[in-house]
Design an enzyme around this catalytic site. Structure first.
Site, PDB file in Angstrom:
ATOM      1  N   HIS A 159       0.844  -1.192   0.000  1.00 47.29           N
ATOM      2  CA  HIS A 159       0.000   0.000   0.000  1.00 47.29           C
ATOM      3  C   HIS A 159       0.881   1.244   0.000  1.00 47.29           C
ATOM      4  O   HIS A 159       1.265   1.742   1.064  1.00 47.29           O
ATOM      5  CB  HIS A 159      -0.903   0.000   1.237  1.00 47.29           C
ATOM      6  CG  HIS A 159      -1.828  -1.182   1.305  1.00 47.29           C
ATOM      7  ND1 HIS A 159      -1.380  -2.436   1.660  1.00 47.29           N
ATOM      8  CD2 HIS A 159      -3.155  -1.297   1.070  1.00 47.29           C
ATOM      9  CE1 HIS A 159      -2.401  -3.277   1.639  1.00 47.29           C
ATOM     10  NE2 HIS A 159      -3.491  -2.609   1.281  1.00 47.29           N
ATOM     11  N   GLU A 163     -18.149  -4.633  24.035  1.00 48.19           N
ATOM     12  CA  GLU A 163     -17.272  -5.796  24.174  1.00 48.19           C
ATOM     13  C   GLU A 163     -16.046  -5.702  23.261  1.00 48.19           C
ATOM     14  O   GLU A 163     -14.931  -6.031  23.680  1.00 48.19           O
ATOM     15  CB  GLU A 163     -18.042  -7.090  23.868  1.00 48.19           C
ATOM     16  CG  GLU A 163     -19.125  -7.432  24.868  1.00 48.19           C
ATOM     17  CD  GLU A 163     -20.473  -6.830  24.495  1.00 48.19           C
ATOM     18  OE1 GLU A 163     -21.464  -7.160  25.170  1.00 48.19           O
ATOM     19  OE2 GLU A 163     -20.525  -6.035  23.529  1.00 48.19           O
ATOM     20  N   HIS A 199     -28.480 -16.653  24.061  1.00 49.50           N
ATOM     21  CA  HIS A 199     -27.458 -16.401  25.066  1.00 49.50           C
ATOM     22  C   HIS A 199     -26.693 -17.666  25.479  1.00 49.50           C
ATOM     23  O   HIS A 199     -25.776 -17.590  26.285  1.00 49.50           O
ATOM     24  CB  HIS A 199     -28.084 -15.763  26.309  1.00 49.50           C
ATOM     25  CG  HIS A 199     -28.411 -14.316  26.140  1.00 49.50           C
ATOM     26  ND1 HIS A 199     -29.183 -13.847  25.114  1.00 49.50           N
ATOM     27  CD2 HIS A 199     -28.054 -13.224  26.871  1.00 49.50           C
ATOM     28  CE1 HIS A 199     -29.311 -12.535  25.220  1.00 49.50           C
ATOM     29  NE2 HIS A 199     -28.632 -12.134  26.269  1.00 49.50           N
ATOM     30  N   HIS A 239      -4.039   2.927  -3.526  1.00 53.00           N
ATOM     31  CA  HIS A 239      -4.250   2.405  -2.181  1.00 53.00           C
ATOM     32  C   HIS A 239      -3.547   1.072  -1.960  1.00 53.00           C
ATOM     33  O   HIS A 239      -2.705   0.970  -1.070  1.00 53.00           O
ATOM     34  CB  HIS A 239      -5.746   2.238  -1.895  1.00 53.00           C
ATOM     35  CG  HIS A 239      -6.035   1.628  -0.557  1.00 53.00           C
ATOM     36  ND1 HIS A 239      -6.132   2.371   0.587  1.00 53.00           N
ATOM     37  CD2 HIS A 239      -6.215   0.337  -0.174  1.00 53.00           C
ATOM     38  CE1 HIS A 239      -6.372   1.576   1.614  1.00 53.00           C
ATOM     39  NE2 HIS A 239      -6.433   0.331   1.168  1.00 53.00           N
TER      40      HIS A 239
END
Length: 671
Positions: free
Chosen positions: A31, A413, A475, A266
């Site tokens: 890159h 999280e 869950h 890029h």
């Protein structure tokens, strides 16, 4: 901007650009565009603002630099080489090649001066937030009035792609809430991603978003305006209330004549013709490749001397600090070394036999005992403190103006995982974070990078099976334990009772070459009479004989976590029927694999092949331990919403089911 010869300055900046072009061209991959665009800002930061010393890369009070847009690795390698780190030009010539110190994305521990492994976008932003948090924790613990030995900043380059990723948003929100004023993000606003212009998918005002997070936002309209960039960096370095975002408008691939400003700059080599034309624009010789002008190398002498002087001045102050505060200085050394020296027999809590206790509760008791004795311990929960057992009494909350060590991560999280990586990479902190096991998916990229870097983060994953009950299959983790076990360098521990859980904390804190996941129950488990069983210290070896029958065993039941007591009950009943069965607790496959073969054969004799495993999660991987003749009792489908006792009955986690499996195994392979 400080006085300097502008010709030398631009020659230095263009050296970074040329090295990036040449390295990517030689590798035929990489890159080049972002290093070329960010070269002016990077050069100013590294020579005028960043506090570091290439002759002592581990200087504790150095500023931290994070390249979150890790695909632009040649920017960092060029800076490291030119500023005097031990990264010879030959390594840059071998960019992205086997055995080189210049891999495609920066790797912590592989290349000197690389503070963190980056590449997965957004992770570096979270790491930088964690480093700023760790700096504050260390400063609050060790700095004295007029005697600050911890006083440095964190600088992070990030891209459009970084700030599209959710983890960066989570982490930036947390940083603003905590007012981490020693953190600066330099946002490379080049409007380009691999697929093209960011307008295809991204139209928000990033600056205003960060203002809403509580950040100070500065704008630089031209990535080549050295005076404006220098002023923005100066303002960021003086900020004392909020983190700073510098929105830096650049042109990717500048000044390549046909590729600049396009996606072509890029993620691929510019091409030999484009490289030659760009060098001509820069007034650069076409050959040789990787040319570094002598005047650029000479120009680095003065800043290097300045960096050495700053480091030596800090060392002088540290010497005075040691004389005035010898206990604190010893703690400072211990924190940085990661040493945790405890009399574990006296530290870890005991648990009365015959009672019932969830392993998450036992973990909370261990944390309560450890906090006063392990001042580097810091962490908390992703909004589940009461449920995960991390609401430790007497530990203050880490806030913008408070020195506590308990973290309210919020429902973030992924950021929690990434920020913890930054905390431990900074040094001086042993972080932990907690949530339900099912939500480990939300933080998996950060977990993977922790394993790749080998950093000692501790994860507390509770509600570890269908045993969480009525919350149902959304869950109830099924595949999650297998997924964690599959990650190289991860240590997973699923203790079977309260004493094993306390010992699991010892294992986690003694392990310093990778992360540890403590996998814990919601439901209460029996606390056994350890006098009748193998010592819980067997957990430190990953697996051990928990119960041995009176006669020679004909079969082995292997279990982890909440299913260990099922194994014990089944073995007892089989024993009364005349079938001698050994019970093995195998809380950590990884710890067990690290043991000598002789020990593993002692616990699981190769000749004793009638084996049954019991674990209320996916059976994936169990064949390693039960051989082709054994049976794995597990669950390879989603759960259901019902009380835990009903779920265990319906899904076959009963004493009768275990006994039946042992009988079938013996019938297939009679001893």
């Amino acid at each position: 901007m400080p006085d300097a010869d502008p010709n030398i300055t631009w020659r230095s900046i263009n050296t970074i650009r040329v090295l990036a072009m040449d390295a990517v061209q030689a590798a035929e991959s990489g890159h080049p565009g972002t290093p070329m665009a960010l070269a002016p800002a990077a050069w100013l930061l590294w020579t005028r603002h960043l506090k570091h010393d290439p002759s002592n890369p581990a200087w504790p009070d150095r500023d931290r630099f994070v390249l979150s847009c890790g695909h632009a690795s040649m920017l960092l390698y060029g800076l490291l080489h030119l500023t005097g780190y031990d990264l010879p030009l030959e390594e840059i010539r071998h960019f992205r090649q086997w055995g080189s110190k210049t891999p495609g994305h920066p790797e912590h521990g592989h290349t000197v001066g690389v503070e963190t492994t980056t590449g997965p976008l957004g992770q570096g932003v979270g790491n930088a937030v964690g480093m700023a948090i760790a700096e504050r924790l260390m400063a609050q613990r060790f700095n004295q009035p007029d005697d600050a030995i911890v006083d440095h900043r964190v600088w992070c380059f990030c891209s459009d792609g970084d700030l599209m990723e959710g983890v960066a948003s989570e982490a930036a929100s947390l940083a603003g809430h905590l007012k981490l004023h020693k953190l600066t993000l330099i946002y490379d606003d080049n409007h380009i991603t691999i697929d093209g212009d960011t307008a295809r998918s991204f139209s928000e005002d990033v600056g205003r978003r960060f203002e809403a997070y509580g950040w100070r936002v500065l704008h630089v309209a031209d990535g080549n305006d050295l005076a404006a960039i220098d002023e923005a960096l100066t303002q960021a370095g003086a900020e004392s209330e909020r983190p700073t975002l510098i929105v830096l408008r650049t042109i990717i691939g500048y000044p390549a004549p046909t590729r600049q400003g396009t996606a072509k700059a890029h993620g691929e080599a510019l091409g030999k013709d484009e490289v030659a034309k760009t060098k001509a624009i820069l007034g650069w010789p076409a050959e040789p490749a990787f040319f570094v002008p002598p005047e650029v190398r000479d120009a680095m002498v003065i800043p290097r001397q300045r960096w050495v002087e700053r480091r030596q001045e800090w060392e002088s102050r540290l010497a005075g600090y040691r004389r005035a505060h010898d206990d604190l200085a010893a703690g400072f050394d211990d924190a940085l070394s990661g040493r945790i020296a405890l009399d574990w027999a006296k530290v870890l809590p005991g648990f009365p036999a015959g009672t019932g206790l969830a392993t998450r509760q036992a973990s909370g008791a261990a944390l309560t005992a450890l906090y006063p004795l392990v001042p580097t311990l810091a962490g908390g929960s992703a909004d589940l403190a009461g449920s995960t057992g991390t609401n430790v009494k007497g530990v203050g909350l880490f806030e913008a103006d408070h020195g506590g060590r308990d973290f309210a991560w919020g429902i973030r999280e992924h950021a929690m995982g990434s920020v913890m990586n930054g905390m431990v990479l900074h040094g001086g902190v042993r972080p932990y974070g907690s949530t339900f096991l099912v939500f480990s998916d939300y933080m998996k990229p950060a977990i993977r990078l922790a394993c790749l870097m080998g950093v000692p983060v501790t994860y507390i994953f509770t509600h570890d099976s269908i045993g969480l009950g009525e919350d149902g299959p959304t869950h109830q983790p099924i595949e999650h334990l297998a997924a964690l076990r599959a990650v190289p360098n991860m240590t997973v521990i699923r203790p079977g009772d309260a004493p094993e859980t306390a010992m699991a904390w010892r294992a986690a804190l003694e392990h310093r070459s990778g992360p540890t996941a403590l996998v814990l129950t919601r439901q209460k488990l029996p606390v056994p009479d350890r006098g009748a069983l193998g010592s819980a210290e067997g957990l430190l070896r990953g697996g051990y004989v928990l119960r041995e029958p009176a006669g020679a065993p004909r079969a082995i039941i292997i279990a982890t976590g909440s299913e260990v007591h099922l194994a014990l009950e089944a073995a007892d009943q089989l024993g009364t029927e005349g079938t001698a069965v050994r019970v093995v607790s195998l809380p950590s496959w990884e710890l067990f694999r690290r043991q000598p073969q002789a020990y593993r054969d002692q616990v699981l004799p190769p000749t004793l092949r009638a084996r049954v495993s019991v674990e209320a999660l996916s059976t994936m991987g169990w064949r390693e331990w039960i051989t082709e003749d054994g049976e794995a009792i597990g669950i390879d489908h989603f759960g259901a919403s019902a009380p835990a006792e009903k779920l265990f009955e319906e899904f076959g986690f009963t004493v009768a089911a275990v006994i039946a499996a042992v009988r079938r195994t013996l019938a297939r392979r009679p001893s």
